[in-house]
Write an enzyme that holds these catalytic residues in place. Structure first.
Site, short mmCIF file in Angstrom:
data_model
loop_
_atom_site.label_atom_id
_atom_site.label_comp_id
_atom_site.label_asym_id
_atom_site.label_seq_id
_atom_site.Cartn_x
_atom_site.Cartn_y
_atom_site.Cartn_z
N THR A 60 11.77 -12.66 12.75
CA THR A 60 12.11 -13.73 13.21
C THR A 60 11.59 -14.01 14.74
O THR A 60 11.76 -12.82 15.50
CB THR A 60 13.71 -14.10 13.47
OG1 THR A 60 14.08 -15.12 14.38
CG2 THR A 60 14.37 -12.89 13.88
N ARG A 73 0.90 -1.30 -0.04
CA ARG A 73 -0.03 -0.01 -0.02
C ARG A 73 0.94 1.22 0.12
O ARG A 73 0.56 2.11 -0.67
CB ARG A 73 -0.82 -0.20 1.37
CG ARG A 73 -1.91 -1.05 0.84
CD ARG A 73 -3.14 -1.03 1.90
NE ARG A 73 -4.10 -2.13 1.50
CZ ARG A 73 -5.40 -2.07 1.96
NH1 ARG A 73 -5.61 -1.40 3.10
NH2 ARG A 73 -6.31 -3.02 1.64
N ARG A 117 2.16 -30.18 40.99
CA ARG A 117 3.22 -30.88 40.29
C ARG A 117 4.34 -29.65 39.89
O ARG A 117 3.74 -28.42 39.83
CB ARG A 117 2.31 -31.30 38.88
CG ARG A 117 1.64 -32.65 39.26
CD ARG A 117 0.70 -32.84 37.88
NE ARG A 117 -0.08 -34.14 38.13
CZ ARG A 117 -1.01 -34.64 37.49
NH1 ARG A 117 -1.44 -33.60 36.38
NH2 ARG A 117 -1.72 -35.48 37.59
N ARG A 137 13.59 -22.35 2.12
CA ARG A 137 14.89 -21.99 2.21
C ARG A 137 15.49 -22.25 0.81
O ARG A 137 14.65 -23.09 -0.06
CB ARG A 137 15.54 -22.96 3.05
CG ARG A 137 15.15 -22.82 4.43
CD ARG A 137 16.10 -23.91 5.41
NE ARG A 137 15.51 -23.74 6.78
CZ ARG A 137 16.14 -22.79 7.84
NH1 ARG A 137 16.97 -21.90 7.34
NH2 ARG A 137 15.64 -22.70 9.11
N ASP A 144 12.72 -15.07 17.40
CA ASP A 144 13.74 -15.16 18.31
C ASP A 144 14.03 -13.94 18.85
O ASP A 144 14.64 -13.75 19.91
CB ASP A 144 14.93 -15.97 17.93
CG ASP A 144 14.72 -17.53 17.72
OD1 ASP A 144 13.90 -17.99 18.34
OD2 ASP A 144 15.18 -18.01 16.66
N GLN A 171 4.33 -21.73 18.93
CA GLN A 171 4.70 -20.36 19.17
C GLN A 171 4.92 -19.60 17.61
O GLN A 171 4.77 -18.43 17.69
CB GLN A 171 6.05 -20.40 19.68
CG GLN A 171 6.08 -20.82 21.30
CD GLN A 171 7.11 -21.43 21.90
OE1 GLN A 171 8.03 -20.47 22.40
NE2 GLN A 171 7.72 -22.66 21.42
#
Length: 308
Positions: A111, A10, A148, A57, A113, A240
């Site tokens: 990413t 855009r 637990r 990749r 990370d 995730q």
């Protein structure tokens, strides 16, 4: 990434430019899988996870022959500038492509990370942390009800940004990451002390690349030393990487995509768009690729104090 693609298309159209989408990154460029995109093509995608352009990749792009084929493909479309969404591998390829063929390239950091130098946030990080925190909140209910101990493994093969932020936000009793070695004997003493007071903390967050072992390995060690503990392992894994992006991720990606186009039009190249102190900044590919982003020592200190 879809929010970034939307912003790029855009903004480019606003400036009167023809905009193309390249499917599957460098691999799609080599194969000529390139299509024109207009404003309508990016409507109703900002809330979707992943990328409508797909990703892959490309070993062929690592070769001179592959890059030559890619150059010929974009020349056929009269493309005179590229915006690459990815990490240090994508930026390394883009830097080399620019050096060989002179095509201006701007990078957008994508990413989960959050490990790229020169930006406080990368696209996907906030969503990944929110997903992990939601999972830990649910796990805590079981952990507390049944007394637990859960070791929850999150992504982070080389860096602990997801684990550190997730652990702090979820109130974990311990956080184990690659950048900060944890004394296992000290952790075991903490567990022993908690057990004696019958106040066992219920959550330990482990980055998959933790140098003392992953969640399963650590759980095995805890079971050997504390056989009376009901120790469980949950690996959140690729959950995730998907799902509807958070509002912060959509905003960050939109700002980066917009700035990438504006930067190309101003003549910049071999630069990554970063966000530093809530301001967009350009960072050289050399710095983004070669410099290391350091974990905030204050966050580590705070995590230790708040887990006491």
């Amino acid at each position: 990434m879809n929010a970034a693609i939307r912003a790029v298309v855009r903004t480019g159209v606003y400036h009167g430019r023809e905009v193309y989408g390249i499917y599957r990154g460098y691999e799609g460029m080599i194969e000529g899988d390139i299509v024109p995109m207009n404003k309508r093509d990016v409507g109703n995608i900002i809330h979707r996870g992943g990328t409508v352009l797909k990703t892959a990749r490309s070993e062929r792009f690592r070769t001179p022959e592959g890059r030559k084929t890619a150059y010929e493909a974009i020349q056929a479309k009269k493309i005179d500038g590229l915006i690459v969404i990815g990490g240090d591998g994508s930026f390394t390829g883009g830097k080399l492509f620019h050096e060989e063929y002179g095509i201006p390239i701007i990078g957008v950091p994508g990413t989960i990370d959050n490990d790229l130098y020169g930006t406080d946030y990368t696209i996907g990080f906030d969503t990944a942390v929110n997903t992990a925190v939601e999972a830990l909140d649910r796990i805590r209910d079981t952990a507390d009800s049944h007394n637990r101990l859960f070791l929850v493994e999150v992504m982070g093969r080389d860096t602990g940004y997801i684990a550190l932020n997730t652990g702090i936000a979820s109130g974990a009793g311990a956080i184990l990451i690659p950048e900060s070695s944890v004394d296992l004997d000290l952790l075991m003493k903490h567990l022993e002390k908690s057990g004696k007071h019958k106040k066992l903390f219920s959550l330990i967050v482990v980055a998959e690349g933790n140098e003392n072992g992953n969640a399963q390995q650590l759980a095995n060690e805890i079971r050997l030393r504390f056989p009376d503990y009901d120790t469980k392992v949950t690996i959140i894994g690729h959950l995730q990487r998907g799902g509807s992006p958070s509002a912060l991720d959509r905003l960050i990606a939109s700002r980066m995509g917009f700035t990438a186009v504006e930067s190309l039009l101003k003549g910049h190249s071999s630069m990554m768009v970063g966000i530093q102190n809530n301001q967009t900044q350009l960072v050289s590919f050399d710095d983004a690729i070669n410099k290391s982003k350091v974990i905030d020592a204050n966050l580590l200190k705070m995590a230790d104090i708040l887990s006491l």
